[in-house]
Design a protein around this motif. Sequence first.
Motif, short mmCIF file in Angstrom:
data_model
loop_
_atom_site.label_atom_id
_atom_site.label_comp_id
_atom_site.label_asym_id
_atom_site.label_seq_id
_atom_site.Cartn_x
_atom_site.Cartn_y
_atom_site.Cartn_z
N ALA A 28 -26.82 34.09 50.68
CA ALA A 28 -27.90 33.45 49.98
C ALA A 28 -27.29 34.07 48.48
CB ALA A 28 -28.58 34.58 49.72
N ILE A 29 -25.87 35.75 48.92
CA ILE A 29 -24.75 35.51 47.68
C ILE A 29 -23.99 34.77 47.38
CG2 ILE A 29 -23.53 37.75 46.67
CD1 ILE A 29 -25.46 39.75 48.29
N GLY A 30 -23.24 34.27 47.92
CA GLY A 30 -22.40 33.27 48.07
C GLY A 30 -22.57 32.19 47.25
N LEU A 31 -24.16 31.74 47.68
CA LEU A 31 -24.13 30.13 47.54
C LEU A 31 -25.12 30.46 46.15
CD1 LEU A 31 -26.74 28.87 50.04
CD2 LEU A 31 -24.72 28.32 49.94
N VAL A 32 -25.08 31.69 45.62
CA VAL A 32 -25.61 31.58 44.32
C VAL A 32 -24.37 32.54 42.72
CG1 VAL A 32 -26.98 33.59 42.11
CG2 VAL A 32 -28.08 32.94 44.17
N LEU A 34 -21.12 30.40 43.98
CA LEU A 34 -21.08 29.23 44.73
C LEU A 34 -22.19 28.27 43.12
CD1 LEU A 34 -19.36 26.92 45.09
CD2 LEU A 34 -21.13 26.47 46.87
N TYR A 35 -23.13 28.48 43.05
CA TYR A 35 -23.78 27.68 42.41
C TYR A 35 -23.57 28.03 40.67
CZ TYR A 35 -27.39 26.48 38.66
OH TYR A 35 -28.67 26.19 38.09
N PHE A 36 -22.94 29.21 40.44
CA PHE A 36 -22.94 29.73 38.73
C PHE A 36 -21.65 29.26 39.24
CE2 PHE A 36 -26.62 32.71 39.07
CZ PHE A 36 -27.06 32.47 37.71
N ALA A 37 -20.61 29.02 40.04
CA ALA A 37 -18.68 28.79 39.37
C ALA A 37 -19.13 27.21 39.35
CB ALA A 37 -18.49 29.36 41.02
N VAL A 38 -20.13 26.24 40.15
CA VAL A 38 -20.03 25.33 39.97
C VAL A 38 -20.32 25.02 38.23
CG1 VAL A 38 -21.06 22.70 40.51
CG2 VAL A 38 -20.35 24.15 42.38
N GLY A 57 -14.90 29.33 42.96
CA GLY A 57 -16.02 28.31 43.96
C GLY A 57 -15.85 28.08 44.93
N VAL A 58 -14.48 28.02 45.52
CA VAL A 58 -12.99 27.62 46.42
C VAL A 58 -13.72 29.51 47.32
CG1 VAL A 58 -11.39 27.88 47.87
CG2 VAL A 58 -11.90 26.14 46.39
N ILE A 59 -13.05 30.08 46.37
CA ILE A 59 -14.17 31.42 47.79
C ILE A 59 -15.26 31.95 47.54
CG2 ILE A 59 -13.73 34.40 46.93
CD1 ILE A 59 -11.19 33.94 45.09
N ALA A 60 -16.21 31.70 46.65
CA ALA A 60 -17.63 31.94 47.11
C ALA A 60 -17.99 30.53 48.66
CB ALA A 60 -18.54 31.63 45.48
N ALA A 61 -17.38 29.28 47.89
CA ALA A 61 -17.34 28.48 49.39
C ALA A 61 -17.52 28.91 51.07
CB ALA A 61 -17.21 27.53 48.97
N CYS A 62 -16.50 29.71 50.70
CA CYS A 62 -15.41 30.07 51.86
C CYS A 62 -16.57 31.73 52.56
CB CYS A 62 -14.10 30.62 52.01
SG CYS A 62 -12.56 29.13 51.57
#
Length: 114
Positions: A28-32, A34-38, A57-62
């Motif tokens: 959940a934290i990673g997806l949030v 990633l959302y803000f990074a996009v 975004g790449v770090i959050a996606a990983c």
Amino acid sequence: MKKFGLFVLGGIAAITLLANLGPMIGLAIGLVILYFAVKGFMKAETTSKKVLWGAVGVIAACAAISNVPALLGVLALYVLYLVYKSWNGKKSERVSEDDPFVNFENQWAELKRN
């Protein structure tokens, strides 16, 4: 016997949910993030900001991909929901009097009696 099976299934699902609670939070934290990074990447006007948001975004996606076992926790949560819904065994299916199939069955039963 049905309630015992539901109890066992619910217990297994609860244990699975508790075991995957950490990865679910991480996902959940990673997806949030990633959302803000996009969103930040789309709003950025300079190349340096786009590179920065792209790296975030790449770090959050990983981080989100590494928590894929959390999907088992989501599945366990869904199984717990199904066990809760079927515990009483009552289905809330309403039969309309305007339904032609119900009327047909009633008329057929009357013809068989006569």
